[in-house]
Write a protein that holds these residues in place. Sequence first.
Motif, short mmCIF file in Angstrom:
data_model
loop_
_atom_site.label_atom_id
_atom_site.label_comp_id
_atom_site.label_asym_id
_atom_site.label_seq_id
_atom_site.Cartn_x
_atom_site.Cartn_y
_atom_site.Cartn_z
N LYS A 121 3.44 -2.57 0.43
CA LYS A 121 2.11 -2.22 0.89
C LYS A 121 1.19 -3.42 0.72
O LYS A 121 1.53 -4.39 0.06
CB LYS A 121 1.59 -1.02 0.10
CG LYS A 121 2.54 0.18 0.11
CD LYS A 121 2.11 1.27 -0.85
CE LYS A 121 0.92 2.01 -0.34
NZ LYS A 121 1.21 2.83 0.84
N GLU A 122 0.01 -3.32 1.30
CA GLU A 122 -0.94 -4.43 1.21
C GLU A 122 -1.30 -4.74 -0.24
O GLU A 122 -1.49 -5.90 -0.61
CB GLU A 122 -2.21 -4.09 2.01
CG GLU A 122 -1.98 -4.03 3.50
CD GLU A 122 -3.25 -3.73 4.26
OE1 GLU A 122 -4.29 -3.48 3.59
OE2 GLU A 122 -3.24 -3.76 5.50
N ASP A 136 2.31 -0.70 6.15
CA ASP A 136 3.38 -0.60 5.17
C ASP A 136 4.72 -0.97 5.80
O ASP A 136 4.92 -0.82 7.01
CB ASP A 136 3.46 0.82 4.60
CG ASP A 136 2.15 1.26 3.95
OD1 ASP A 136 1.36 0.37 3.59
OD2 ASP A 136 1.94 2.47 3.83
N SER A 161 4.75 10.66 2.71
CA SER A 161 3.82 10.52 1.59
C SER A 161 3.03 11.80 1.37
O SER A 161 2.78 12.21 0.25
CB SER A 161 2.87 9.36 1.86
OG SER A 161 3.57 8.16 1.97
N GLY A 165 -1.91 2.46 6.58
CA GLY A 165 -1.91 1.03 6.28
C GLY A 165 -0.72 0.36 6.91
O GLY A 165 0.14 1.00 7.52
N SER A 193 3.29 3.70 -7.64
CA SER A 193 2.91 2.30 -7.42
C SER A 193 3.60 1.43 -8.47
O SER A 193 3.37 1.58 -9.67
CB SER A 193 1.39 2.14 -7.53
OG SER A 193 0.72 2.85 -6.52
#
Length: 246
Positions: A159-160, A134, A111, A132, A211
Amino acid sequence: MTEHKTCECLLDYFNDTLTDEEKSQFEHHLATCKDCRDELQELNMLTADLPFSAELTEPNEGMKDRILASVFEESEVPEETETPIVIKESKRRNYRWLQPLLAASLLLSLSANAYFYLNQNGQEISNPPREGTDEIVKQVQLAVSEGYEGTAEAAMIKKEEGMALVVQASNLKPLTGNEAYQVWLIDEAGEKFRAGTFRTNTEGKGAVTYSVNYEGEHNWTTIAVTLEPTPDSQQPKGDIVLASQL
């Protein structure tokens, strides 16, 4: 560069994202730093068990032709076919407790690399990388279209707060003028959705994180990268450079 600062380049060296000068400096440091040598050896051993380091099988010619011929057709999308992923089995099972930490580190590094490529080319990123819980749910290698060159890998990451798409490409042809590479997700209804825009650096490398938060339910069947005349195309106008079924 201090020894501590140089040691921090280990993951970038492992991911082959350093410049030639930085790589040379780190390899000089590696010759004198036993801790870095040991850690690099451990990384090479452990990544054999990680999902993101799975060996990607190149699609056969028949599948490649079907993908590239049908990516942007409005007709019914063919039945979904997954490219098998083969996971290597590690002999060092006593290191399994380290894998979750290592996987998180590699994902964060990927990332960060994408953030570097985009920021280097002046593109805005709405959601900078963060730590996180993931999970990689899909990973594919894209097939290159005839007349073009380059390689790319894509990963769908749960992801959350939702789903994210990460694409890393290399050996792409240089861009001219206002050209840009755009990523598209295509659902089973044949609708195309923008999934990121990137420009390449002087070495033909580029990356994007996006996203995926489109309204409604979508069964994504295909991912494609096109060469667009401008970076703001709302629907694909240029040639398909790379593509794969999901």
